[in-house]
Design an enzyme around this catalytic site. Structure first.
Site, mmCIF file in Angstrom:
data_model
loop_
_atom_site.group_PDB
_atom_site.id
_atom_site.type_symbol
_atom_site.label_atom_id
_atom_site.label_comp_id
_atom_site.label_asym_id
_atom_site.label_seq_id
_atom_site.Cartn_x
_atom_site.Cartn_y
_atom_site.Cartn_z
ATOM 1 N N THR A 46 44.045 37.677 41.825
ATOM 2 C CA THR A 46 44.120 38.139 40.363
ATOM 3 C C THR A 46 43.887 39.911 40.523
ATOM 4 O O THR A 46 42.893 40.036 41.529
ATOM 5 C CB THR A 46 43.635 37.205 39.414
ATOM 6 O OG1 THR A 46 42.355 37.198 39.680
ATOM 7 C CG2 THR A 46 44.347 36.090 39.267
ATOM 8 N N THR A 48 41.498 41.725 39.011
ATOM 9 C CA THR A 48 40.192 42.357 38.854
ATOM 10 C C THR A 48 39.390 41.687 40.256
ATOM 11 O O THR A 48 38.453 42.088 40.751
ATOM 12 C CB THR A 48 39.441 42.037 37.678
ATOM 13 O OG1 THR A 48 40.131 42.816 36.485
ATOM 14 C CG2 THR A 48 37.827 42.413 37.616
ATOM 15 N N CYS A 49 39.633 40.312 40.190
ATOM 16 C CA CYS A 49 39.089 39.761 41.169
ATOM 17 C C CYS A 49 39.128 40.227 42.749
ATOM 18 O O CYS A 49 38.332 40.210 43.492
ATOM 19 C CB CYS A 49 39.351 38.157 41.195
ATOM 20 S SG CYS A 49 39.377 37.295 39.642
ATOM 21 N N SER A 50 40.610 40.644 43.141
ATOM 22 C CA SER A 50 40.997 41.249 44.108
ATOM 23 C C SER A 50 40.452 42.500 44.419
ATOM 24 O O SER A 50 40.246 43.092 45.590
ATOM 25 C CB SER A 50 42.486 40.996 44.626
ATOM 26 O OG SER A 50 42.863 39.610 44.529
#
Length: 159
Positions: A46, A48-50
């Site tokens: 996703t 922000t996570c990545s």
């Protein structure tokens, strides 16, 4: 009520990718005798996570280890195949990619969020904690963004 500093992590069976495929691991065994940073993301791959959360821990892994951290663990409500692929895509060899495929760990911690409106179902909240021999020493949860749960914030919190 969500897990709190001073609480012991629940003993849940989760999965890691092994040489021959997914392998079961108990949280009790994974965190026993170690100082660890455990961080959770709503979903692998996703935005922000990545773009920021996982990469921050990859870049700062050596600094975390220099402050006495034995293990850096990332968890998400994804299966072991997805967590493994996501880790490889981000050169996260220093990070233990822990699959909470059914969301049981997130539920037991009382750190879930409902993302059904986005087609993602029940996911983990974004959090980061310092765990010492299975006991939570510090817990930060971000409702939005990464202010409290970034690798940099956790680095500052480590004594």
């Amino acid at each position: 009520m969500p897990i709190q500093p001073g609480d012991t992590l629940p003993d849940i069976e989760l999965q890691l990718m092994g040489a021959k495929g997914p392998e079961k691991v108990r949280t009790r065994d994974l965190f026993a005798g170690k100082k660890a940073v455990l961080f959770a993301v709503p979903g692998a791959f996703t935005p922000t996570c990545s773009a920021a959360h996982l990469p921050g821990f990859v870049v700062n892994a050596d600094k975390l280890r220099a402050k006495g951290v034995d293990a850096i663990v990332c968890t998400s409500v994804n299966d072991a195949f997805v967590m493994d692929a996501w880790g490889k895509a981000h050169n996260a060899e220093e990070i233990i990619m822990l699959a909470d495929g059914l969301g049981e760990f997130a539920k037991t911690l009382d750190l879930t969020q409902d993302r059904t409106a986005n087609g993602m179902g029940i996911r983990s909240q974004r959090y980061a904690m310092i765990v010492n021999d299975g006991k939570v020493e510090l817990l930060h949860v971000d409702a939005q963004g990464l202010d409290k749960t970034s690798a940099e914030t956790i680095l500052e919190a480590l004594q």
